[in-house]
Design a protein around this motif. Structure first.
Motif, PDB file in Angstrom:
ATOM      1  N   ALA A  26       0.781  -9.766  -2.312  1.00 57.07           N
ATOM      2  CA  ALA A  26       0.578  -9.355  -3.700  1.00 57.07           C
ATOM      3  C   ALA A  26       0.714  -7.854  -3.911  1.00 57.07           C
ATOM      4  CB  ALA A  26      -0.799  -9.814  -4.171  1.00 57.07           C
ATOM      5  N   MET A  27       0.507  -7.059  -2.870  1.00 56.69           N
ATOM      6  CA  MET A  27       0.624  -5.602  -3.011  1.00 56.69           C
ATOM      7  C   MET A  27       2.061  -5.243  -3.351  1.00 56.69           C
ATOM      8  SD  MET A  27      -2.369  -4.454  -2.589  1.00 56.69           S
ATOM      9  CE  MET A  27      -2.252  -2.730  -2.313  1.00 56.69           C
ATOM     10  N   PRO A  28       2.253  -4.295  -4.270  1.00 58.06           N
ATOM     11  CA  PRO A  28       3.626  -3.916  -4.609  1.00 58.06           C
ATOM     12  C   PRO A  28       4.334  -3.299  -3.411  1.00 58.06           C
ATOM     13  CG  PRO A  28       2.042  -2.468  -5.675  1.00 58.06           C
ATOM     14  CD  PRO A  28       1.266  -3.556  -5.010  1.00 58.06           C
ATOM     15  N   THR A  29       5.624  -3.584  -3.301  1.00 63.00           N
ATOM     16  CA  THR A  29       6.408  -3.043  -2.205  1.00 63.00           C
ATOM     17  C   THR A  29       6.410  -1.528  -2.296  1.00 63.00           C
ATOM     18  OG1 THR A  29       7.802  -4.999  -2.205  1.00 63.00           O
ATOM     19  CG2 THR A  29       8.681  -3.050  -1.124  1.00 63.00           C
ATOM     20  N   GLY A  30       6.129  -0.898  -1.185  1.00 61.83           N
ATOM     21  CA  GLY A  30       6.109   0.549  -1.124  1.00 61.83           C
ATOM     22  C   GLY A  30       4.719   1.147  -1.162  1.00 61.83           C
ATOM     23  N   PHE A  31       3.705   0.350  -1.457  1.00 64.55           N
ATOM     24  CA  PHE A  31       2.336   0.867  -1.552  1.00 64.55           C
ATOM     25  C   PHE A  31       1.856   1.418  -0.215  1.00 64.55           C
ATOM     26  CE2 PHE A  31      -2.281   0.206  -1.246  1.00 64.55           C
ATOM     27  CZ  PHE A  31      -2.696   1.032  -2.275  1.00 64.55           C
ATOM     28  N   PHE A  32       1.975   0.616   0.835  1.00 64.93           N
ATOM     29  CA  PHE A  32       1.525   1.061   2.154  1.00 64.93           C
ATOM     30  C   PHE A  32       2.422   2.172   2.690  1.00 64.93           C
ATOM     31  CE2 PHE A  32      -0.193  -3.327   2.022  1.00 64.93           C
ATOM     32  CZ  PHE A  32      -1.535  -2.988   2.075  1.00 64.93           C
ATOM     33  N   SER A  33       3.707   2.133   2.356  1.00 67.59           N
ATOM     34  CA  SER A  33       4.613   3.206   2.770  1.00 67.59           C
ATOM     35  C   SER A  33       4.229   4.524   2.119  1.00 67.59           C
ATOM     36  CB  SER A  33       6.057   2.858   2.408  1.00 67.59           C
ATOM     37  OG  SER A  33       6.487   1.734   3.117  1.00 67.59           O
ATOM     38  N   LEU A  34       3.870   4.472   0.862  1.00 70.95           N
ATOM     39  CA  LEU A  34       3.435   5.682   0.167  1.00 70.95           C
ATOM     40  C   LEU A  34       2.159   6.232   0.793  1.00 70.95           C
ATOM     41  CD1 LEU A  34       3.762   7.680  -2.199  1.00 70.95           C
ATOM     42  CD2 LEU A  34       2.390   6.103  -3.560  1.00 70.95           C
ATOM     43  N   LEU A  35       1.211   5.360   1.080  1.00 68.20           N
ATOM     44  CA  LEU A  35      -0.024   5.798   1.731  1.00 68.20           C
ATOM     45  C   LEU A  35       0.259   6.424   3.096  1.00 68.20           C
ATOM     46  CD1 LEU A  35      -2.603   2.952   0.970  1.00 68.20           C
ATOM     47  CD2 LEU A  35      -2.494   5.234  -0.019  1.00 68.20           C
ATOM     48  N   ALA A  36       1.127   5.785   3.872  1.00 69.03           N
ATOM     49  CA  ALA A  36       1.464   6.315   5.199  1.00 69.03           C
ATOM     50  C   ALA A  36       2.145   7.668   5.089  1.00 69.03           C
ATOM     51  CB  ALA A  36       2.354   5.321   5.944  1.00 69.03           C
ATOM     52  N   THR A  37       3.031   7.826   4.116  1.00 65.36           N
ATOM     53  CA  THR A  37       3.735   9.093   3.937  1.00 65.36           C
ATOM     54  C   THR A  37       2.773  10.199   3.518  1.00 65.36           C
ATOM     55  OG1 THR A  37       5.724   7.879   3.314  1.00 65.36           O
ATOM     56  CG2 THR A  37       5.649  10.211   2.726  1.00 65.36           C
ATOM     57  N   LEU A  38       1.880   9.903   2.589  1.00 63.72           N
ATOM     58  CA  LEU A  38       0.905  10.904   2.154  1.00 63.72           C
ATOM     59  C   LEU A  38      -0.034  11.301   3.292  1.00 63.72           C
ATOM     60  CD1 LEU A  38       0.035   9.573  -1.412  1.00 63.72           C
ATOM     61  CD2 LEU A  38       1.439  11.568  -0.807  1.00 63.72           C
ATOM     62  N   PHE A  39      -0.458  10.333   4.065  1.00 66.03           N
ATOM     63  CA  PHE A  39      -1.330  10.611   5.204  1.00 66.03           C
ATOM     64  C   PHE A  39      -0.605  11.468   6.239  1.00 66.03           C
ATOM     65  CE2 PHE A  39      -3.393   9.226   9.253  1.00 66.03           C
ATOM     66  CZ  PHE A  39      -4.632   9.788   9.021  1.00 66.03           C
ATOM     67  N   LEU A  40       0.653  11.146   6.494  1.00 63.12           N
ATOM     68  CA  LEU A  40       1.468  11.912   7.430  1.00 63.12           C
ATOM     69  C   LEU A  40       1.672  13.344   6.948  1.00 63.12           C
ATOM     70  CD1 LEU A  40       2.903  11.087  10.060  1.00 63.12           C
ATOM     71  CD2 LEU A  40       4.958  10.808   8.720  1.00 63.12           C
ATOM     72  N   ALA A  41       1.935  13.507   5.653  1.00 64.98           N
ATOM     73  CA  ALA A  41       2.108  14.848   5.091  1.00 64.98           C
ATOM     74  C   ALA A  41       0.809  15.642   5.204  1.00 64.98           C
ATOM     75  CB  ALA A  41       2.568  14.757   3.646  1.00 64.98           C
ATOM     76  N   TYR A  42      -0.317  15.003   4.941  1.00 70.80           N
ATOM     77  CA  TYR A  42      -1.607  15.681   5.066  1.00 70.80           C
ATOM     78  C   TYR A  42      -1.834  16.135   6.503  1.00 70.80           C
ATOM     79  CZ  TYR A  42      -6.591  16.358   5.618  1.00 70.80           C
ATOM     80  OH  TYR A  42      -7.816  16.873   5.944  1.00 70.80           O
ATOM     81  N   CYS A  47       4.321   5.202  11.163  1.00 76.83           N
ATOM     82  CA  CYS A  47       4.954   5.332   9.848  1.00 76.83           C
ATOM     83  C   CYS A  47       6.210   4.466   9.754  1.00 76.83           C
ATOM     84  CB  CYS A  47       5.278   6.797   9.595  1.00 76.83           C
ATOM     85  SG  CYS A  47       5.818   7.130   7.920  1.00 76.83           S
ATOM     86  N   THR A  48       7.038   4.505  10.787  1.00 79.06           N
ATOM     87  CA  THR A  48       8.270   3.705  10.783  1.00 79.06           C
ATOM     88  C   THR A  48       7.958   2.218  10.793  1.00 79.06           C
ATOM     89  OG1 THR A  48       9.417   5.479  11.934  1.00 79.06           O
ATOM     90  CG2 THR A  48      10.457   3.322  11.971  1.00 79.06           C
ATOM     91  N   THR A  49       6.953   1.804  11.555  1.00 83.75           N
ATOM     92  CA  THR A  49       6.615   0.375  11.559  1.00 83.75           C
ATOM     93  C   THR A  49       6.090  -0.064  10.193  1.00 83.75           C
ATOM     94  OG1 THR A  49       4.455   0.854  12.543  1.00 83.75           O
ATOM     95  CG2 THR A  49       6.204   0.193  14.041  1.00 83.75           C
ATOM     96  N   VAL A  50       5.345   0.802   9.513  1.00 83.14           N
ATOM     97  CA  VAL A  50       4.870   0.464   8.161  1.00 83.14           C
ATOM     98  C   VAL A  50       6.061   0.327   7.213  1.00 83.14           C
ATOM     99  CG1 VAL A  50       3.603   1.356   6.158  1.00 83.14           C
ATOM    100  CG2 VAL A  50       2.564   1.423   8.409  1.00 83.14           C
ATOM    101  N   TYR A  51       6.988   1.287   7.272  1.00 79.76           N
ATOM    102  CA  TYR A  51       8.183   1.221   6.421  1.00 79.76           C
ATOM    103  C   TYR A  51       8.967  -0.069   6.670  1.00 79.76           C
ATOM    104  CZ  TYR A  51       7.806   6.271   5.408  1.00 79.76           C
ATOM    105  OH  TYR A  51       7.403   7.511   5.009  1.00 79.76           O
ATOM    106  N   LEU A  52       9.186  -0.393   7.933  1.00 79.45           N
ATOM    107  CA  LEU A  52       9.982  -1.578   8.260  1.00 79.45           C
ATOM    108  C   LEU A  52       9.224  -2.866   7.954  1.00 79.45           C
ATOM    109  CD1 LEU A  52      11.677  -0.340  11.538  1.00 79.45           C
ATOM    110  CD2 LEU A  52      12.736  -0.630   9.292  1.00 79.45           C
ATOM    111  N   PHE A  53       7.916  -2.864   8.121  1.00 77.74           N
ATOM    112  CA  PHE A  53       7.109  -4.026   7.757  1.00 77.74           C
ATOM    113  C   PHE A  53       7.259  -4.309   6.262  1.00 77.74           C
ATOM    114  CE2 PHE A  53       3.292  -6.099   6.228  1.00 77.74           C
ATOM    115  CZ  PHE A  53       3.085  -7.099   7.156  1.00 77.74           C
ATOM    116  N   GLU A  54       7.171  -3.262   5.451  1.00 83.80           N
ATOM    117  CA  GLU A  54       7.280  -3.462   4.012  1.00 83.80           C
ATOM    118  C   GLU A  54       8.693  -3.882   3.612  1.00 83.80           C
ATOM    119  OE1 GLU A  54       3.857  -1.803   1.538  1.00 83.80           O
ATOM    120  OE2 GLU A  54       5.488  -0.346   1.598  1.00 83.80           O
ATOM    121  N   TYR A  55       9.676  -3.359   4.287  1.00 82.92           N
ATOM    122  CA  TYR A  55      11.051  -3.791   4.008  1.00 82.92           C
ATOM    123  C   TYR A  55      11.213  -5.275   4.339  1.00 82.92           C
ATOM    124  CZ  TYR A  55      16.027  -4.511   4.772  1.00 82.92           C
ATOM    125  OH  TYR A  55      17.305  -5.021   4.758  1.00 82.92           O
ATOM    126  N   ALA A  56      10.671  -5.695   5.477  1.00 81.50           N
ATOM    127  CA  ALA A  56      10.770  -7.110   5.864  1.00 81.50           C
ATOM    128  C   ALA A  56      10.022  -7.992   4.874  1.00 81.50           C
ATOM    129  CB  ALA A  56      10.222  -7.306   7.273  1.00 81.50           C
TER     130      ALA A  56
END
Length: 156
Positions: free
Chosen positions: A7-23, A54-63
């Motif tokens: 149910a989570m919109p695609t990209g939600f976890f990727s955005l969180l991972a990216t923001l956390f990585l940037a921080y 981060c890459t696994t989160v991105y690829l998980f969401e893509y899948a």
């Protein structure tokens, strides 16, 4: 839990991972790790793990987004390249935007290696895991939706 993930919109976890990585990359001392004595170049392991995750989160969401269809190798490689380039750009941002952090070539190597290792894990094991975990949740939902629309057409 599966229904929440779907149910989570695609990209939600990727955005969180990216923001956390940037921080973690741009904050002066985000985890106060300089007070802890570790082995030499322990930060390279941290860089590897951050970009691996981060890459696994991105690829998980893509899948998840592609379900019930299979993923494309070229898109997976593009996502992995994006993560590696983002690592280089964040290293450059450390050089230009902060006074307390510095650019290191070995950090870029660790970032790219972590991204590639995340790609390898997801390509040869993770995509099957995602399909096995979420396939029936997605197809049941679509099947149920189709059944409802067919039932409405039959009632008219």
């Amino acid at each position: 839990m599966k229904k929440i993930i779907v149910a989570m919109p695609t990209g939600f976890f990727s955005l969180l991972a990216t923001l956390f990585l940037a921080y973690l990359s741009l904050a002066a001392n985000p985890l106060d790790v300089q007070s802890v004595k570790l082995f030499p170049h322990a930060d390279k392991c941290a860089h590897f793990l951050m970009y691996f995750g981060c890459t696994t989160v991105y690829l998980f969401e893509y899948a998840k987004h592609k379900l019930p269809h299979h993923t494309s190798l070229s898109v997976e490689l593009a996502i992995t390249t994006f993560a590696a380039v983002m690592g280089i750009l964040l290293e450059i941002a450390q050089l230009t935007l902060t006074n307390s952090r510095e650019f290191e070539y070995l950090d870029c190597v660790a970032n790219a290696t972590g991204a590639f290792a995340g790609f390898m894990l997801m390509r040869f094991w993770g995509m099957h895991f995602v399909r096995n975990l979420l396939y029936h949740t997605v197809t049941r939902r679509e099947h149920h939706h189709r059944y409802k629309s067919q039932r409405k057409i039959g009632q008219q």
